[in-house]
Design an enzyme around this catalytic site. Sequence first.
Site: not given
Ligand code: OAD
Length: 247
Positions: A104-105, A120
């Site tokens: 959402v950024d 989202h």
């Molecule tokens: P998460 O915080 O669950 O996951 C972030 C992922 O990024 C993890 O799998 C990390 O291993 C990976 N990661 C971190 N740094 C990285 C980098 N530099 N390069 C590559 N990968 C990296 O975030 P989302 O999967 O986006 O929803 O979470 C999904 C949803 O849950 C969000 O949209 C939000 C949240 O609650 C709502 O608010 C409805």
Amino acid sequence: MSLQIPDTLIERLKEAQRVCIITGAGISAESGVPTFRGKDGLWRQYRAEELATPQAFARDPKLVWEWYNWRRSLIYPLKPNPAHEAVTAMDSHYPDFLLITQNVDGLHRKAGTRRMVEVHGNIWRVRCTREGTISERIQQDLGELPPVCEKCGAILRPDVVWFGESLPLEALNRSIGFVSACDLMIVIGTSAVVYPVAGFPWTAKQKGATVIEINAEQTPITEIADYSMIGKAGEIMPLLVKGLSRK
Ligand code: OAD
């Protein structure tokens, strides 16, 4: 450790016609945006799942707004990183392309990606809880919390999707249509635990698409990915774009 991109992966990228990219918080991590899960995922003592819900907002709108205001002020000065820029390069390269982001950024937009769906929502928009009117508020601090609608005085909410809410139908339909028809999918920086987006790579795979995952660690997607690249999105994505333009 130097990163090796397999030649066969570059070939698949070159052959692809309809490319779908899915992103999560990990793509913005190198810009300085905290992810939701993992060690940096907490705000005060709360987890995202405890704040990003209609129930939490009904109970304590000020608390939820404090969290969003904190996130706004963090994100406001941040810039897209090379991974966002690489996504934009792919948007320009492929005849058929769709970015489906859970973020959402607004950083994909800042990086110039055009064909995208923010499934989202967007943290820079607010929605009136009474009238449903949506407006942009691109500022770090919204002042007194919770903010209220100038027209009707009702509380405003962030125009984002919360746990327990449905995704906007149009965004969802556009996403599912493209996911089912793409021939290559790149899944970047998502823990792949939040549905429906977490299911999209499975759908693409079932329909015969090549699935490439880029993540700092393994996720549920890793087992079905044709290629799993463990590392930083900001380092790996530019290498894919470089490979794509190589003769
Ligand atoms: P998460 O915080 O669950 O996951 C972030 C992922 O990024 C993890 O799998 C990390 O291993 C990976 N990661 C971190 N740094 C990285 C980098 N530099 N390069 C590559 N990968 C990296 O975030 P989302 O999967 O986006 O929803 O979470 C999904 C949803 O849950 C969000 O949209 C939000 C949240 O609650 C709502 O608010 C409805």
